[in-house]
Motif scaffolding. Structure first.
Motif, PDB file in Angstrom:
ATOM      1  N   LEU A 103      -4.544  -2.156  -5.192  1.00  0.00           N
ATOM      2  CA  LEU A 103      -5.398  -1.221  -4.347  1.00  0.00           C
ATOM      3  C   LEU A 103      -4.322   0.292  -4.188  1.00  0.00           C
ATOM      4  CD1 LEU A 103      -7.806  -0.417  -2.921  1.00  0.00           C
ATOM      5  CD2 LEU A 103      -6.721  -1.380  -0.741  1.00  0.00           C
ATOM      6  N   GLY A 104      -3.395   0.245  -4.193  1.00  0.00           N
ATOM      7  CA  GLY A 104      -2.422   1.350  -4.049  1.00  0.00           C
ATOM      8  C   GLY A 104      -2.503   2.118  -5.380  1.00  0.00           C
ATOM      9  N   TYR A 105      -2.342   1.304  -6.188  1.00  0.00           N
ATOM     10  CA  TYR A 105      -2.265   1.876  -7.548  1.00  0.00           C
ATOM     11  C   TYR A 105      -3.583   2.671  -8.130  1.00  0.00           C
ATOM     12  CZ  TYR A 105       1.761  -1.063  -8.556  1.00  0.00           C
ATOM     13  OH  TYR A 105       2.894  -1.641  -8.331  1.00  0.00           O
ATOM     14  N   VAL A 106      -4.727   1.932  -7.717  1.00  0.00           N
ATOM     15  CA  VAL A 106      -6.181   2.408  -7.913  1.00  0.00           C
ATOM     16  C   VAL A 106      -6.261   3.939  -7.261  1.00  0.00           C
ATOM     17  CG1 VAL A 106      -8.482   2.064  -7.676  1.00  0.00           C
ATOM     18  CG2 VAL A 106      -7.171   0.215  -8.412  1.00  0.00           C
ATOM     19  N   ILE A 107      -5.801   3.740  -6.036  1.00  0.00           N
ATOM     20  CA  ILE A 107      -5.954   5.123  -5.027  1.00  0.00           C
ATOM     21  C   ILE A 107      -5.180   6.087  -5.628  1.00  0.00           C
ATOM     22  CG2 ILE A 107      -5.377   5.977  -2.773  1.00  0.00           C
ATOM     23  CD1 ILE A 107      -5.951   3.315  -1.545  1.00  0.00           C
ATOM     24  N   GLY A 108      -3.878   5.866  -6.089  1.00  0.00           N
ATOM     25  CA  GLY A 108      -3.014   6.985  -6.564  1.00  0.00           C
ATOM     26  C   GLY A 108      -3.288   7.484  -7.968  1.00  0.00           C
ATOM     27  N   TRP A 160      -6.622   7.273  -9.166  1.00  0.00           N
ATOM     28  CA  TRP A 160      -7.858   7.644  -9.203  1.00  0.00           C
ATOM     29  C   TRP A 160      -8.634   8.756 -10.077  1.00  0.00           C
ATOM     30  CZ3 TRP A 160     -11.652   4.118  -8.208  1.00  0.00           C
ATOM     31  CH2 TRP A 160     -13.032   4.702  -7.993  1.00  0.00           C
ATOM     32  N   ASN A 161      -7.840   9.936  -9.978  1.00  0.00           N
ATOM     33  CA  ASN A 161      -8.436  11.007 -10.539  1.00  0.00           C
ATOM     34  C   ASN A 161      -7.493  11.388 -11.850  1.00  0.00           C
ATOM     35  OD1 ASN A 161     -10.169  11.758  -8.644  1.00  0.00           O
ATOM     36  ND2 ASN A 161      -8.521  12.571  -7.379  1.00  0.00           N
ATOM     37  N   LEU A 192       0.540  -1.200  -0.047  1.00  0.00           N
ATOM     38  CA  LEU A 192       0.002  -0.162   0.030  1.00  0.00           C
ATOM     39  C   LEU A 192       0.786   1.203   0.109  1.00  0.00           C
ATOM     40  CD1 LEU A 192      -2.849  -0.848   2.215  1.00  0.00           C
ATOM     41  CD2 LEU A 192      -3.222  -0.247   0.088  1.00  0.00           C
ATOM     42  N   ALA A 248       0.342   3.442  -3.349  1.00  0.00           N
ATOM     43  CA  ALA A 248      -0.353   4.655  -3.216  1.00  0.00           C
ATOM     44  C   ALA A 248       0.321   5.950  -3.151  1.00  0.00           C
ATOM     45  CB  ALA A 248      -1.354   4.508  -1.970  1.00  0.00           C
TER      46      ALA A 248
END
Length: 275
Positions: A202-207, A209-210, A101, A105
């Protein structure tokens, strides 16, 4: 946009070949196949006119996401041989989740550079040399307790998240150094690929996201069409790699793993010195 536009036949063929090779290596060595996927995925994405630095990050993130499926397939085959040390998985996995994570992230976009590649390449070269020499670890050395395993897991998860690999390039040498037999180390590393992939993805998705999509079908750093094709191919081949690993004797498996580590080290050192 339909799937034929997302995945033209030539791209499907390239991704299938990648998935087959990555799946076999994942089962054979417990590495997840990321070090094969990342450079070739980078090349494929660059040819689709994705900007160079973004292509590397998308390749790493997509590679790591495929490891979840590959590891699940691989570990089932290793578990059937009774080779997975589940007590070690329980001890190392919490740290892996934290490290993955942190890398995915945050540090993924900040710390990936020449210095990391250089240290990584030198470490892997040292590990390969020790394995190739066949020098036996001190007979009294054992795996550390829960705190030590958690700390090792954090390092494994962090490095894996940065380079898009399943962690076997660190966890297998670490476990064999602690007198875990090579077949058990490979099998346990395959099981550890699951938390590595979950945390890092999950960290890549959070990082990401925008972020705007670099390609149709991309979600942040993840290129979903490639993920689907590679996952299907790698899941099919991982059990074959696992069976091949258990058919090899210890010396053969160590030599093959050392050669793979040298190839990985050369690649990382090239990335370090080429900028």
């Amino acid at each position: 946009m339909n799937w034929l536009e997302l995945l033209p036949p030539a791209l499907i063929a390239e991704l299938l070949v990648l998935g087959v090779c990555a799946g076999f290596l994942a089962g054979l060595f417990g590495i997840g196949g990321g070090m094969l996927l990342v450079p070739f995925m980078t090349l494929i994405l660059s040819h689709r006119e994705v900007e160079a630095s973004m292509a590397v990050k998308m390749a790493i993130a997509t590679s790591m996401a495929t490891i979840l499926f590959t590891s699940l397939s691989s570990v089932r085959a290793h578990h059937a041989h009774g080779a997975v040390r589940w007590a070690l998985v329980r001890g190392i996995a919490p740290g892996i989740l934290v490290g993955g994570l942190l890398a995915g992230a945050g540090a993924f976009s900040l710390l990936k550079g020449q210095a990391l590649a250089l240290v990584f390449g030198l470490f892997v070269s040292f590990s390969a040399t020790q394995m190739l020499r066949g020098k036996k670890p001190a007979p009294h050395r054992q795996m550390p307790g829960w705190a030590g395993q958690s700390a090792a897991g954090t390092g494994i998860g962090f490095l894996s998240g940065l380079v898009g690999a399943g962690g076997g390039f660190v966890s297998v040498p670490f476990m064999t150094w602690c007198n875990v037999p090579i077949h058990n180390a490979v099998a346990t590393s395959a099981a550890l690929g699951v938390p590595v992939a979950i945390a890092s993805t999950l960290g890549y998705v959070i990082g990401g996201w925008n972020m705007p999509s670099a390609l149709p079908g991309a979600v942040g750093y993840l290129y979903l069409p490639a993920l689907v094709v590679i996952a299907v191919a790698s899941v099919t081949m991982a059990p074959l790699g696992a069976r091949a690993a258990h058919a090899m004797n210890v010396a053969q498996l160590k030599r093959a793993f050392a050669v793979l580590l040298y190839g990985l080290a050369i690649y990382m050192l090239f990335k370090a010195f080429s900028g």
